[in-house]
Design an enzyme around this catalytic site. Sequence first.
Site, PDB file in Angstrom:
ATOM      1  N   LYS A   1       0.826  -1.219   0.000  1.00  0.00           N
ATOM      2  CA  LYS A   1       0.000   0.000   0.000  1.00  0.00           C
ATOM      3  C   LYS A   1       0.852   1.259   0.000  1.00  0.00           C
ATOM      4  CE  LYS A   1      -4.406  -1.759   1.287  1.00  0.00           C
ATOM      5  NZ  LYS A   1      -5.650  -1.693   1.997  1.00  0.00           N
TER       6      LYS A   1
ATOM      7  N   LYS B   1      -4.956  -9.539  -6.731  1.00  0.00           N
ATOM      8  CA  LYS B   1      -6.157  -9.673  -5.896  1.00  0.00           C
ATOM      9  C   LYS B   1      -7.257  -8.719  -6.367  1.00  0.00           C
ATOM     10  CE  LYS B   1      -6.331  -7.644  -1.800  1.00  0.00           C
ATOM     11  NZ  LYS B   1      -6.993  -7.253  -0.546  1.00  0.00           N
TER      12      LYS B   1
ATOM     13  N   LYS C   1     -10.578  -3.029  -3.917  1.00  0.00           N
ATOM     14  CA  LYS C   1     -11.370  -1.799  -4.017  1.00  0.00           C
ATOM     15  C   LYS C   1     -10.608  -0.706  -4.728  1.00  0.00           C
ATOM     16  CE  LYS C   1     -13.300  -2.455   0.596  1.00  0.00           C
ATOM     17  NZ  LYS C   1     -12.602  -2.415   1.887  1.00  0.00           N
TER      18      LYS C   1
HETATM   19  N1  AQP Z   1      -9.901 -10.335  -3.207  1.00  0.00           N
HETATM   20  C1  AQP Z   1     -10.300 -10.804  -2.037  1.00  0.00           C
HETATM   21  N2  AQP Z   1     -10.633 -12.109  -1.891  1.00  0.00           N
HETATM   22  C2  AQP Z   1     -11.064 -12.599  -0.691  1.00  0.00           C
HETATM   23  N3  AQP Z   1     -11.193 -11.828   0.411  1.00  0.00           N
HETATM   24  C3  AQP Z   1     -10.886 -10.528   0.300  1.00  0.00           C
HETATM   25  N4  AQP Z   1     -10.908  -9.507   1.184  1.00  0.00           N
HETATM   26  C4  AQP Z   1     -10.501  -8.364   0.575  1.00  0.00           C
HETATM   27  N5  AQP Z   1     -10.202  -8.608  -0.705  1.00  0.00           N
HETATM   28  C5  AQP Z   1     -10.433  -9.939  -0.918  1.00  0.00           C
HETATM   29  C6  AQP Z   1     -11.338  -9.653   2.569  1.00  0.00           C
HETATM   30  O1  AQP Z   1     -12.398  -8.739   2.802  1.00  0.00           O
HETATM   31  C7  AQP Z   1     -12.327  -8.313   4.168  1.00  0.00           C
HETATM   32  C8  AQP Z   1     -12.435  -6.826   4.226  1.00  0.00           C
HETATM   33  O2  AQP Z   1     -11.322  -6.242   3.567  1.00  0.00           O
HETATM   34  P1  AQP Z   1     -10.933  -4.753   3.896  1.00  0.00           P
HETATM   35  O3  AQP Z   1     -11.876  -3.851   3.247  1.00  0.00           O
HETATM   36  O4  AQP Z   1     -10.865  -4.527   5.327  1.00  0.00           O
HETATM   37  O5  AQP Z   1      -9.468  -4.552   3.378  1.00  0.00           O
HETATM   38  P2  AQP Z   1      -8.667  -5.044   2.144  1.00  0.00           P
HETATM   39  O6  AQP Z   1      -8.258  -6.453   2.354  1.00  0.00           O
HETATM   40  O7  AQP Z   1      -7.558  -4.091   2.015  1.00  0.00           O
HETATM   41  O8  AQP Z   1      -9.680  -4.928   0.926  1.00  0.00           O
HETATM   42  P3  AQP Z   1      -9.376  -4.514  -0.554  1.00  0.00           P
HETATM   43  O9  AQP Z   1     -10.611  -4.667  -1.317  1.00  0.00           O
HETATM   44  O10 AQP Z   1      -8.188  -5.193  -1.083  1.00  0.00           O
HETATM   45  O11 AQP Z   1      -9.089  -2.956  -0.442  1.00  0.00           O
HETATM   46  P4  AQP Z   1      -7.845  -2.134  -0.960  1.00  0.00           P
HETATM   47  O12 AQP Z   1      -7.939  -2.074  -2.427  1.00  0.00           O
HETATM   48  O13 AQP Z   1      -8.069  -0.784  -0.308  1.00  0.00           O
HETATM   49  O14 AQP Z   1      -6.626  -2.815  -0.470  1.00  0.00           O
HETATM   50  C9  AQP Z   1     -11.034  -8.861   4.746  1.00  0.00           C
HETATM   51  O15 AQP Z   1     -11.322 -10.017   5.514  1.00  0.00           O
HETATM   52  C10 AQP Z   1     -10.240  -9.245   3.530  1.00  0.00           C
HETATM   53  O16 AQP Z   1      -9.361 -10.322   3.779  1.00  0.00           O
END
Ligand code: AQP
Length: 344
Positions: A115, A207, A210
């Site tokens: 990040k 992955k 968002k």
């Molecule tokens: N691609 C994924 N597959 C399975 N699980 C996922 N999670 C996130 N992406 C995937 C799970 O969703 C929960 C909430 O995630 P979060 O919003 O707290 O943070 P994150 O993991 O940083 O989500 P993103 O979508 O990947 O956001 P960005 O783009 O900001 O980094 C967690 O349990 C996570 O494991």
Amino acid sequence: MQAFPQLVFSGVQPTGNLHLGNYLGAITKFVALQDTHDCIYCVVDLHAITVAQKPSELTSNIREVTAAFIAAGVDPTRHIVFNQSQVAEHAELAWIFNCVARIGWLNRMTQFKEKAGKDRENASVGLYAYPTLMAADILVYRATHVPVGEDQKQHLELARDIAQKFNNDFLVDNPAYADGKGFFPLPEPLIQGPATRVMSLRDGSKKMSKSDPSDNSRINLADDGDTIAQKIRKAKTDPDALPSALEGLAGRPEADNLVGIYAALEGKTKLNVLQQFGSGNFSTFKSALVDLTVAKLAPIGSEMRRLQADAPYIDGVLRDGSNRARERAAKTMSAVRDIVGFVR
Ligand code: AQP
């Protein structure tokens, strides 16, 4: 050694574009665990501000995540749904954990590296300390089980290390804890099933996320049926037919990802899906995947929109959940202050 009472805790960041990965990796697990466990589900808004957020968008994203929990089937009356910023004990315990965790431990966290990217000097201190706050989120309730996607595994291991070190550092000479059980449990990640790491629809090595600038890389929970169909039809695949055995998915990340999504949505294994669609052409499988995804997600999307239009209801759910969460967290912090040695 007496076991800790089982308690589930997990959180989702209100950073917009809630997607199929969040749904399959986390939210469906939240729903399933409700019948067997006491559950606390948190909209982690303090985590969201570790990167810049526009205040009005943050407000609306907090309501979006809350609406998604409820639309997917989380029951905020039987369990607790709240937003992190309203329970100050999370931040207080995070500070104590900042003094327990070692810099070397945090330096190994891959999410910070990804990040922060190349401009690490310019990342917020909060982004670096994110995992100690996450440990506090879980341990302020002394939660034992944490349903998360695969990407959070390393942070969960760190939470266990922090709990262990806190127990070791502060309880050695404390006769009240002579049974060796410790004050904090070592929380266990719950990472199971065929979609613990849903990949981008445009690149099977990344992955689903968002923050991916391409909206076509993910299926948003707020997408309508037509948009979902279009994104799946456009999803990257290779020219080969689907295999009939799991080994045939090796080296084919895009095919593997779509099969995993189908399996998770249908509650089957990947092998079941290959037995049904193997050797057939990809377009037949994609059409079935479109139908299944739309059938599962479109009703959730429309219920989310209905709930989001009723801000007083959503805010009431969060207020009620925060009050109940605060009561539990206050008990833990009262004990923690004594254990650390602070004077009342
Ligand atoms: N691609 C994924 N597959 C399975 N699980 C996922 N999670 C996130 N992406 C995937 C799970 O969703 C929960 C909430 O995630 P979060 O919003 O707290 O943070 P994150 O993991 O940083 O989500 P993103 O979508 O990947 O956001 P960005 O783009 O900001 O980094 C967690 O349990 C996570 O494991």
